[in-house]
Design an enzyme around this catalytic site. Structure first.
Site, short mmCIF file in Angstrom:
data_model
loop_
_atom_site.label_atom_id
_atom_site.label_comp_id
_atom_site.label_asym_id
_atom_site.label_seq_id
_atom_site.Cartn_x
_atom_site.Cartn_y
_atom_site.Cartn_z
N ALA A 14 45.20 28.45 35.11
CA ALA A 14 45.77 27.19 34.60
C ALA A 14 45.09 25.99 35.26
CB ALA A 14 47.28 27.17 34.87
N THR A 41 45.57 35.20 39.29
CA THR A 41 44.60 35.36 38.20
C THR A 41 43.54 36.38 38.59
OG1 THR A 41 44.95 33.08 37.51
CG2 THR A 41 42.95 34.15 36.72
N GLU A 117 49.05 47.28 24.79
CA GLU A 117 49.97 47.32 25.93
C GLU A 117 51.41 47.36 25.44
OE1 GLU A 117 49.03 44.30 28.78
OE2 GLU A 117 47.16 45.28 29.31
N ASP A 220 55.34 27.95 45.94
CA ASP A 220 55.26 26.58 46.48
C ASP A 220 55.46 25.51 45.41
OD1 ASP A 220 54.55 27.92 48.77
OD2 ASP A 220 52.43 27.37 48.68
N HIS A 241 57.04 44.89 37.76
CA HIS A 241 56.05 45.76 37.12
C HIS A 241 56.46 47.19 37.42
CE1 HIS A 241 52.39 47.65 35.83
NE2 HIS A 241 52.01 46.50 35.32
N ARG A 287 58.33 46.23 29.60
CA ARG A 287 58.36 46.48 31.04
C ARG A 287 59.75 46.59 31.64
NH1 ARG A 287 53.66 42.49 33.00
NH2 ARG A 287 52.02 43.94 32.42
N HIS A 348 56.68 41.22 40.01
CA HIS A 348 55.37 41.01 39.42
C HIS A 348 55.18 39.63 38.83
CE1 HIS A 348 51.65 42.16 37.57
NE2 HIS A 348 52.10 42.02 36.34
N ARG A 383 58.66 38.47 29.71
CA ARG A 383 57.28 38.19 29.29
C ARG A 383 56.66 39.42 28.63
NH1 ARG A 383 51.85 38.66 32.56
NH2 ARG A 383 53.00 40.40 33.40
N LEU A 389 48.11 35.07 31.04
CA LEU A 389 46.77 34.45 31.16
C LEU A 389 46.56 33.52 29.96
CD1 LEU A 389 44.67 37.51 32.39
CD2 LEU A 389 45.24 35.49 33.73
C1 LIG Z 1 48.24 42.43 40.06
C2 LIG Z 1 48.47 41.53 38.89
C3 LIG Z 1 48.05 41.90 37.64
C4 LIG Z 1 48.26 41.06 36.54
N1 LIG Z 1 47.77 41.43 35.32
C5 LIG Z 1 47.89 40.56 34.29
C6 LIG Z 1 47.26 40.83 33.05
O1 LIG Z 1 46.60 41.85 32.87
N2 LIG Z 1 47.41 39.92 32.04
C7 LIG Z 1 48.12 38.77 32.19
O2 LIG Z 1 48.21 37.97 31.25
N3 LIG Z 1 48.70 38.48 33.38
C8 LIG Z 1 48.58 39.33 34.42
N4 LIG Z 1 49.16 39.03 35.62
C9 LIG Z 1 49.84 37.74 35.76
C10 LIG Z 1 48.80 36.64 35.81
O3 LIG Z 1 47.72 37.07 36.60
C11 LIG Z 1 49.35 35.37 36.40
O4 LIG Z 1 50.57 35.05 35.81
C12 LIG Z 1 48.39 34.22 36.16
O5 LIG Z 1 47.12 34.57 36.58
C13 LIG Z 1 48.87 32.99 36.89
O6 LIG Z 1 47.86 32.03 36.83
P1 LIG Z 1 48.10 30.61 37.48
O7 LIG Z 1 46.90 29.81 37.20
O8 LIG Z 1 49.41 30.09 37.05
O9 LIG Z 1 48.26 30.90 39.05
P2 LIG Z 1 47.38 31.73 40.07
O10 LIG Z 1 46.28 32.43 39.43
O11 LIG Z 1 48.30 32.53 40.91
O12 LIG Z 1 46.77 30.59 40.99
C14 LIG Z 1 47.58 29.86 41.87
C15 LIG Z 1 46.72 28.94 42.68
O13 LIG Z 1 47.55 28.01 43.36
C16 LIG Z 1 47.15 27.91 44.71
N5 LIG Z 1 48.31 27.45 45.47
C17 LIG Z 1 49.54 28.02 45.57
N6 LIG Z 1 50.32 27.27 46.35
C18 LIG Z 1 49.59 26.22 46.76
C19 LIG Z 1 49.84 25.11 47.60
N7 LIG Z 1 51.02 24.91 48.19
N8 LIG Z 1 48.83 24.22 47.82
C20 LIG Z 1 47.62 24.40 47.25
N9 LIG Z 1 47.33 25.43 46.44
C21 LIG Z 1 48.30 26.33 46.20
C22 LIG Z 1 46.65 29.28 45.05
O14 LIG Z 1 45.83 29.20 46.19
C23 LIG Z 1 45.89 29.62 43.77
O15 LIG Z 1 44.64 29.02 43.81
C24 LIG Z 1 48.95 39.85 36.72
C25 LIG Z 1 49.37 39.47 37.99
C26 LIG Z 1 49.14 40.30 39.07
C27 LIG Z 1 49.59 39.87 40.43
#
Ligand SMILES: Cc1cc2nc3c(=O)[nH]c(=O)nc-3n(C[C@H](O)[C@H](O)[C@H](O)COP(=O)(O)OP(=O)(O)OC[C@H]3O[C@@H](n4cnc5c(N)ncnc54)[C@H](O)[C@@H]3O)c2cc1C
Length: 531
Positions: A14, A41, A117, A220, A241, A287, A348, A383, A389
Site C-alpha cells: 500500500a 507484503t 484458493e 502501530d 490462518h 479460512r 494472520h 477476508r 494485496l
Molecule cells: C505469511 C503471510 C502470507 C500472506 N499471504 C498473502 C497472500 O498470499 N495474498 C494476500 O493477498 N495477502 C497475503 N497476506 C496478507 C498481506 O501480505 C498483507 O495484508 C499485506 O501485504 C499488507 O500490506 P500493507 O502494505 O498494508 O502492510 P505491510 O506490507 O505489512 O507493510 C507495513 C509497513 O509499515 C511499516 N511500519 C509499521 N509500523 C510502522 C511505524 N510505526 N513507523 C514506520 N513504519 C511502520 C513496516 O515497517 C512496513 O514497511 C499474507 C500475510 C502474511 C503475514
C-alpha cells in the site's frame, strides 16, 4: 524538522504504491520501521487475486468476496476493488514483477498460472511460485529506490501523528500535518511534516502469541489513528490462518492456502481426514471455517497440531509450485513429498482498522489509510484469500490520486509545530518489564480472545488489559522512547480495541465466534462495529 508534500508511513504494497503515484507530483518521504523488505507484503505466499481469465468476471469475484464477508462487505468498495485490481496488477507487471507462467510439457507458456484458493469459485490468483510477496516487494522497492522524488527512511518508527487541534491550531475539521518519528538507530525523534499523510503500517498479528506475521506487525497505525481521533471499526474480525508450520524451531512460518487449492488434505495426527464433517467444500471452505474446525479437532481430542497432507501430489510438481515451503520444511527434517506437514492455526490478518472512504480518506483531513491498517469495507466479517494485496494496491493508488487532487486545489503549508520533547524522561533501566508485559498481552489475547471466544474470557481479558495499559502508560511518561516501548504501548491499545469490539458484537459472524451468542443475528448486527 523535515518537510515534504507526502508522508508515507509504511513500506508494504500500500505504501509503495501510494509513494510511486504521489511522486509524480510532489516530494515523498517513505518510512519503514525496519528495512523496506521487512513487511507482511514480503511474506505473502499464495498470491494476488484478480480477474484475469476471460472465463472469469468481476461479478464472480465480487460474489465470492461478498459470500466470504458474511453480510458486512460494502458493495461499492467490493466492485471498485474487483474492477480496478487487474489494472494495478498490470502496473506491477510493467514495473518488472514476474508472476509465474503456466507450463505445458515442462515449458512455460505465455499465460499466467492462476491459482485456486479457498472461497474462490474460479482460478484467479496470480502468484510468483510461493513467494509472491517477495517478488512484489522486489519490483516495487527497486522502483521506489530509483525514484528521485522519493526519500526512503528505514529504521524510522512513527510515534504519533501531528494533528493541528492537539497543538491548538484547529479551525474546523482536524487536520494531520505529518508525524513524530523515532530514528531507532540514533534514538533521536524528529518531526516529519507533510501536506498529506498515509498510514500504511500493515497488520496487528503480533498482538497474538501465535502469528504468521513478521515482528513489524504490531498495529502501530491503528494505534496512531485512534490516538489522533480517527474512527476505528471491525476490530473483532481477525483472521486466523488455518495452517502455520508446527515445529519448535519454526517462527511464524505459514503454509499457503494454495496447497489446499491444489489438493492437500487435512488430517488428524492419527490419519483421519476431517474437513468434510464440517463443510461440504471440505479443504476449500473459507479460512474461518477451516481454522475453527482445526481448533475444534485439536481441543476435542487434545492434539497439539493437525496434519496437512500433500503426499498424494506429484513430487516434482510440489517442488516447482511450492519451492520455499518445500525447502523450509526440508530444513526442519520434513520432506513434504513423503510426509504430512504438522500445522496449527495462527493469527494472520486484521480485517478491521482505521475507517476510510472510497479514496482511503479518514475522518481527519489530510490523513489517509490504505492496506491492512485500514477498514475500507472490502472484507466485511471475513477476508477472501489473496484479496488483501489487491486491496493494498487499489487503495494505495486511489488514496494517492485523491491526495494529489487535494494538494493541487490547496497550497497550504504545515503550521509551525513544536519539536518533540522528552521532558524528565530517563533511559529505561528495566527492559524485563517490557518483555514481560509484551508476553502477557500476547498470551492473554491467544487464550481469551482467540478463534473461539466466550463472554467470561472476554471480560477477563478486558479487566487485565486495562491494568496493563495503565502500567504501560506510566512507562511511556517516565522513560525515553524506544522501539520496544512504543510497540508495547501500541500493542496494548490494539488489544484493548479488539476486546472492546469483540464484547460489543453480541452475535457470531464471519471471523468472530462467541460460544455465548453462537448465532448470526442479522436483525441487530448487520453493521460495522465502529469504535
Ligand atoms: C505469511 C503471510 C502470507 C500472506 N499471504 C498473502 C497472500 O498470499 N495474498 C494476500 O493477498 N495477502 C497475503 N497476506 C496478507 C498481506 O501480505 C498483507 O495484508 C499485506 O501485504 C499488507 O500490506 P500493507 O502494505 O498494508 O502492510 P505491510 O506490507 O505489512 O507493510 C507495513 C509497513 O509499515 C511499516 N511500519 C509499521 N509500523 C510502522 C511505524 N510505526 N513507523 C514506520 N513504519 C511502520 C513496516 O515497517 C512496513 O514497511 C499474507 C500475510 C502474511 C503475514
Amino acid at each position: 524538522m523535515r518537510d515534504y508534500d507526502f508522508l508515507v508511513i509504511g513500506g508494504g504494497i500500500a505504501g509503495m504504491t501510494f509513494a510511486l503515484e504521489a511522486a509524480r507530483e510532489g516530494r515523498v518521504a517513505l518510512l519503514a520501521k525496519r528495512s523496506l523488505e521487512d513487511s507482511n507484503t514480503n511474506w505473502a505466499q499464495g498470491g494476488v487475486a484478480a480477474v484475469w481469465d476471460p472465463e472469469d468476471s468481476p461479478r464472480f469475484h465480487a460474489a465470492d468476496t461478498i459470500e466470504a464477508g458474511a453480510g458486512l462487505c460494502n458493495r461499492r468498495v467490493v466492485d471498485l476493488v474487483v474492477e480496478e485490481g487487474p489494472e494495478r496488477i498490470r502496473e506491477l507487471i510493467e514495473l518488472g514483477v514476474r508472476f509465474s507462467l503456466k507450463r505445458e510439457n515442462g515449458t512455460a507458456t505465455a499465460d499466467y498460472d492462476l491459482g485456486l484458493e479457498g472461497g474462490h469459485s474460479r482460478r484467479r490468483v496470480l502468484h510468483a511460485a510461493d513467494h509472491t510477496g517477495q517478488e512484489i516487494v522486489r519490483g516495487l522497492s527497486e522502483a521506489v529506490r530509483r525514484n528521485d522524488n522519493i526519500d526512503v527512511f528505514e529504521d524510522r518508527f512513527a510515534i504519533d501523528l501531528l494533528i493541528d487541534e492537539k497543538f491548538g491550531f484547529a479551525s474546523g475539521r482536524p487536520q494531520c500535518w505529518g508525524a513524530y518519528v523515532l530514528d531507532t538507530t540514533s534514538g533521536v525523534v524528529e518531526a516529519f511534516t507533510a501536506r498529506a499523510t498515509l498510514l500504511a503500517t500493515g497488520g496487528t498479528g503480533k498482538v497474538y502469541l501465535y502469528t504468521s506475521n513478521p515482528d513489524v506487525a504490531s498495529g502501530d497505525g491503528i494505534a496512531m489513528g485512534w490516538r489522533a481521533g480517527c474512527r476505528v471499526a471491525d476490530m473483532e474480525f481477525i483472521q486466523f490462518h488455518p495452517t502455520c508450520l508446527y515445529h519448535p524451531d519454526a517462527k511464524s512460518f505459514l503454509v499457503t492456502e494454495a496447497m489446499r487449492g491444489e489438493g492437500a488434505v487435512l488430517r488428524t495426527p492419527d490419519g483421519n481426514p476431517f474437513m468434510k464433517a464440517y463443510d461440504s467444500r471440505a479443504e476449500l471452505a473459507p479460512r474461518d471455517i477451516v481454522a475453527r474446525a482445526i481448533d475444534r479437532e485439536m481441543k476435542r481430542r487434545g492434539f497439539d497440531n493437525v496434519l496437512l497432507d500433500v503426499t498424494s501430489l506429484d513430487a516434482d510438481f510440489l517442488k516447482e509450485r511450492f519451492p520455499v515451503i518445500y525447502q523450509r520444511c526440508l530444513g526442519y527434517g520434513i520432506d513434504i513429498t513423503t510426509t504430512p506437514i504438522p500445522v496449527v492455526p495462527a493469527a494472520h490478518y486484521m480485517c478491521g482498522g482505521v475507517m476510510t472512504g472510497l479514496d482511503g480518506e479518514t475522518s481527519i483531513a489530510r490523513l489517509y489509510a490504505a492496506g491492512e491498517v485500514a477498514m475500507t469495507g472490502l472484507h466485511g466479517a471475513n477476508r477472501l484469500a489473496s484479496n488483501s494485496l489487491t486491496e493494498g494496491a487499489v487503495f494505495g493508488h486511489r488514496a494517492a490520486r485523491h491526495a494529489m487532487r487535494r494538494l493541487r486545489e490547496d497550497s497550504s503549508k504545515a503550521p509551525a509545530l513544536p519539536a518533540w520533547t522528552s521532558g524528565a524522561a530517563v533511559d529505561i533501566d528495566e527492559s524485563v518489564v517490557i518483555s514481560h508485559n509484551w508476553d502477557e498481552i500476547r498470551r492473554l489475547m491467544w487464550n481469551y480472545v482467540g478463534i473461539v471466544r466466550s463472554d467470561r474470557r472476554l471480560a477477563r481479558a478486558a479487566a487485565r488489559i486495562t491494568m496493563l495499559r495503565e502500567e504501560i502508560q506510566q512507562y511511556y511518561r517516565d522513560f525515553r522512547v524506544t522501539r520496544d516501548l512504543l510497540e508495547l504501548r501500541n500493542l496494548a491499545l490494539v488489544a484493548d480495541l479488539i476486546i472492546r469490539a469483540a464484547r460489543t458484537r453480541r452475535e457470531s459472524r464471519g471471523l468472530h465466534y462467541n460460544v455465548d451468542c453462537p448465532e448470526r443475528d442479522d436483525a441487530h448486527w448487520l453493521r460495522h462495529t465502529v469504535l
